[in-house]
Structure formats: C-alpha cells, structure tokens
Enzyme design. Sequence first.
Site, PDB file in Angstrom:
ATOM      1  CD  GLU A 174      -3.178  -1.008   0.358  1.00 18.77           C
ATOM      2  OE1 GLU A 174      -3.756   0.080   0.418  1.00 18.77           O
ATOM      3  OE2 GLU A 174      -3.600  -1.954  -0.346  1.00 18.77           O
ATOM      4  CG  HIS A 250      -3.481   2.639   4.575  1.00 17.76           C
ATOM      5  ND1 HIS A 250      -4.281   3.435   3.791  1.00 17.76           N
ATOM      6  CD2 HIS A 250      -3.216   1.543   3.836  1.00 17.76           C
ATOM      7  CE1 HIS A 250      -4.496   2.850   2.627  1.00 17.76           C
ATOM      8  NE2 HIS A 250      -3.865   1.689   2.632  1.00 17.76           N
ATOM      9  CB  CYS A 369      -4.743   9.946   2.660  1.00 20.83           C
ATOM     10  SG  CYS A 369      -5.236   9.029   4.101  1.00 20.83           S
TER      11      CYS A 369
HETATM   12  O1  SUG Z   1      -7.770   3.105   0.148  1.00 21.63           O
HETATM   13  N1  SUG Z   1     -10.555   5.244   0.277  1.00 21.63           N
HETATM   14  C1  SUG Z   1      -9.121   5.060   0.339  1.00 21.63           C
HETATM   15  C2  SUG Z   1      -8.531   5.996   1.372  1.00 21.63           C
HETATM   16  C3  SUG Z   1      -7.021   5.979   1.322  1.00 21.63           C
HETATM   17  C4  SUG Z   1      -6.424   6.651   2.486  1.00 21.63           C
HETATM   18  N2  SUG Z   1      -5.004   6.615   2.369  1.00 21.63           N
HETATM   19  C5  SUG Z   1      -4.143   6.559   3.400  1.00 21.63           C
HETATM   20  N3  SUG Z   1      -4.508   6.205   4.623  1.00 21.63           N
HETATM   21  N4  SUG Z   1      -2.889   6.799   3.161  1.00 21.63           N
HETATM   22  C6  SUG Z   1      -8.766   3.618   0.679  1.00 21.63           C
HETATM   23  O2  SUG Z   1      -9.479   3.008   1.483  1.00 21.63           O
HETATM   24  C7  SUG Z   1     -12.770   4.959  -0.696  1.00 21.63           C
HETATM   25  C8  SUG Z   1     -13.417   5.005  -2.056  1.00 21.63           C
HETATM   26  C9  SUG Z   1     -14.909   4.906  -2.003  1.00 21.63           C
HETATM   27  O3  SUG Z   1     -15.444   4.324  -1.074  1.00 21.63           O
HETATM   28  O4  SUG Z   1     -15.582   5.406  -2.961  1.00 21.63           O
HETATM   29  C10 SUG Z   1     -11.275   4.760  -0.744  1.00 21.63           C
HETATM   30  O5  SUG Z   1     -10.753   4.194  -1.678  1.00 21.63           O
END
Ligand code: SUG
Length: 446
Positions: A174, A250, A369
């Site tokens: 990730e 994460h 993020c």
């Molecule tokens: O991968 N949300 C992302 C958020 C990423 C956050 N990144 C970090 N913590 N670095 C994920 O879960 C949600 C998309 C939706 O539900 O439409 C989403 O992909």
Amino acid sequence: MTAMEVNFDGLVGPTHNYAGLSHGNVASQNNLGGVSNPREAALQGLEKMRSLAGRGLRQAVLPPHARPHVETLKQLGFTGSLGDMLASAFAASPPLLGTVMSASPMWTANAATVSPSADTEDGRVHFTPANLVAMPHRSIEAPQTKRALEAIFCDEARFAVHEPLPHHTHFGDEGAANHTRLCKGYGDKGLEIFVYGQTAYDPRAPRPLKYPARQTLEASQAVGRLHGLESDRTVFIQQAPDVIDAGVFHNDVIAVGNGQVLFFHEDAFLNKRQILQEIAEKFGDGFEPVELPRDAVSVSDAVSSYLFNSQLLSMPGTTRMTLIAPMEAHDTPAVKQYLDALTTGQGPIGEVLYFDLKQSMRNGGGPACLRLRVVLTDEECAAIKARVFMDDGLYTDLKGWVEKHYRDQIKPEDLCDPLLAEESFTALDDLTQIMGLGPIYPFQMA
Ligand code: SUG
C-alpha cells in the site's frame, strides 16, 4: 548532502464520488451512496497545497488518473460505446461501476514507496508503485502511477521507478502509507520504517480477524531489497491486529514520523517496547518517540478524527514541528484537548494547523493520505522538468482548470453518464498541457 522533503499531493480527479468501496475503512463504508462535490474536493486539496507552499515548504502535485478505467471495463467483457459499457456495468453491479470510476488515486500516500538517494545502495531515489491489490478499485492504479512517476522522475541517472510487486495479496503493498523515514537531516542516511499488517507465508502469525491487513511483511521486505536499503538502517514493524479491526486500515491512520520524531498511539504496534528499542538502537542518539496514551484519546476517536493522518512537517526557520491536521481533529474534544496540551508543552511538536478536507475525509482520506513524501536534493529537484512544483502561477492555472472542468455534484447514478466520462478525459488532456507532462494517459496514446 543537503536535501528537502517535497510533498507531492494528489490532485483530486473529476469523478470523485462515494461508492463505499473500501472494506475496513469506516468512513468509506459509512458514506456509501452520498452525493459528492468533485470541484470542492479538488479546491480543498489545492488550498492545502497553496497554503503549505506559502509557508516556504516545497510542494508539488501529481495528476489524477483517467476514469472510467476503460481497460478494466473491456477486460471484464463490456463492449460497445463508452456509454454502453458504463450502462451495462451499472446494470451488472453499481460497485463494479464505482470501481472503474473511483478517483482514489488522489491518495498519493498509496501511490508508491519512496527511498531517498541518501539511503539507497546506488545513490538514486527509488520508487516502487504500490500494487494496492487489497481493494479492486485501487488494484488498477499501479500502471498509471508508474507512467506518471516515469514522466516526472525521468532522469534515470538520478531516479529509479520499479515495477509494482507481483499482483497477489501475499505481496499486498500500500506504499508510503505504511512507511516512514526518520533522519537527523533530510540529506543524511535515514532509518526507513516499514509497517505491515500480516505475514502472508505464516498463517499462524497474528493477523486481524474482521478487516483485511492490506500490507504484508513479504511486500515490505521486497521493497527494501529493490531499493537497496541497508538492513541496519531498516525496521519492519507489525501493526497491532486489533487496531486494524478498529478501522486502522493503513499505518498512517495511527502513527506519523518526521525527522527524529515518531508520533504514535499507544495501541498502534505489536511488541511496542521491543520495536522502540530497535528503532532507538538503529537510529542512534536523538530518537524522539511521542506516544499518545489511550486514556487521553481512544483508538476510536483517533480513527474518527484522523488525528494521526496529519502531516508532521519541519517548517523553515523553526525548530519545533507543525502538524497539519484535518478539521475533524479540531472538532473532537478529547483530541483538541490533547493537541492543545502537546503544543503548549516543551515537546518537538509546537503548532497544529487545521484544514477543511471534508470531501476527501468522507472517503477516509486525510491530509497525510493526500501526499507522497519525496526527499530530494537541489540537483534532483532541478532534474524534474515537468511543471509540478506549486507556486502562485501553477495554483492559479490549476484552480482555473478545476473551475472550468469539474462538476459540483455527483450522485451515484451519474457515474454511468457518458458525458461525465468525456468531460473527465477532456480535462485530463488539458492538464497534461498545463503540467508539461506529455501523453501519459491511455486515451492519449491510442
Ligand atoms: O484506500 N478510500 C481510500 C482511502 C485511502 C487513504 N489513504 C491513506 N490512509 N494513506 C482507501 O481506502 C474509498 C473510495 C470509495 O469508497 O468510494 C477509498 O478508496
């Protein structure tokens, strides 16, 4: 060697929406079916970039990906015009349509893992695009991420952009969301810390029971090998399975590091005492752990406020660091109280700035993020020819571009509107001109 941290923020794409696609990400699941505002989302992100650049930090931007992801639609057997494919995908399964329409590449902390030249065997800056295999909508990001990184970091004498790891959950990677680097000065050799959720090849090792552990030890070790890191300057830590099951999908939702400081929640890691000792030994003098006790802020408040999904930044001209936090941290009483006490004390964090990033937050994406940290020397910065560094001119151009091309509302049923797809491709075509990127999207190469 002197070097600086450059934050590459993801520009929110024109199809930003709430499809509830991320199992284990509480905000994403809770906002399924909501009405999004891509224009506001992109402007909120740009405002953060403008503000940090205005404080003398080096800020850059990464382009969104092209959505719908036509290659995936075709691979899944959809045929006909773009409109036909989108309508059939919606009829087959709304989340499947959400998968090919997601603007998730905005969260560039998941774009790649980056090791600065001071840490690597060959003295180049290394990038491994994350394969993101845990979630279908994210598993299609790596090829475009790689193309964008290659367009920006194109000087092969200074930069190495690797292939993503093999596409299997055993090598689930990730990116920088599960990686942090401690250092004395940015240009000094650092200590690279990889945080994983499970050991794939050992089914008896601890792992979460409810939600997926997206990052494996095997993936983290592979990235360390590819980047040519020294084992005595690398640490692999297991995230506590219980916090993953509490919504910490994460590591950057429960810990953040910068310089000599590691700021983390008491419940973040397995074998905490042992790993803090390993970090202290490998780092040498000066390691400053800042541990938030669960009695002050619960894991649940840490997750809902996204307190740890903050950027911990060294501001020019000051010795104490600044935390760039989401407004939700300000609005959560226990968190606000803790942060007020933290900054009035004598510790290494002296200031908190709060930003409104609600559009991204509703998908579980906070300030940290939205950015990929790339430590670069002056020469490495100078080798980047694309127009990625934020200044008043680029901010004005990108703001105008968003205002011209973005909708202020997307409802779930809008995702199969072929006009949205066309608007999106037109916008990205314009963007490659503004940023001087050349053709990086499949629709530009056909
Ligand atoms: O991968 N949300 C992302 C958020 C990423 C956050 N990144 C970090 N913590 N670095 C994920 O879960 C949600 C998309 C939706 O539900 O439409 C989403 O992909």
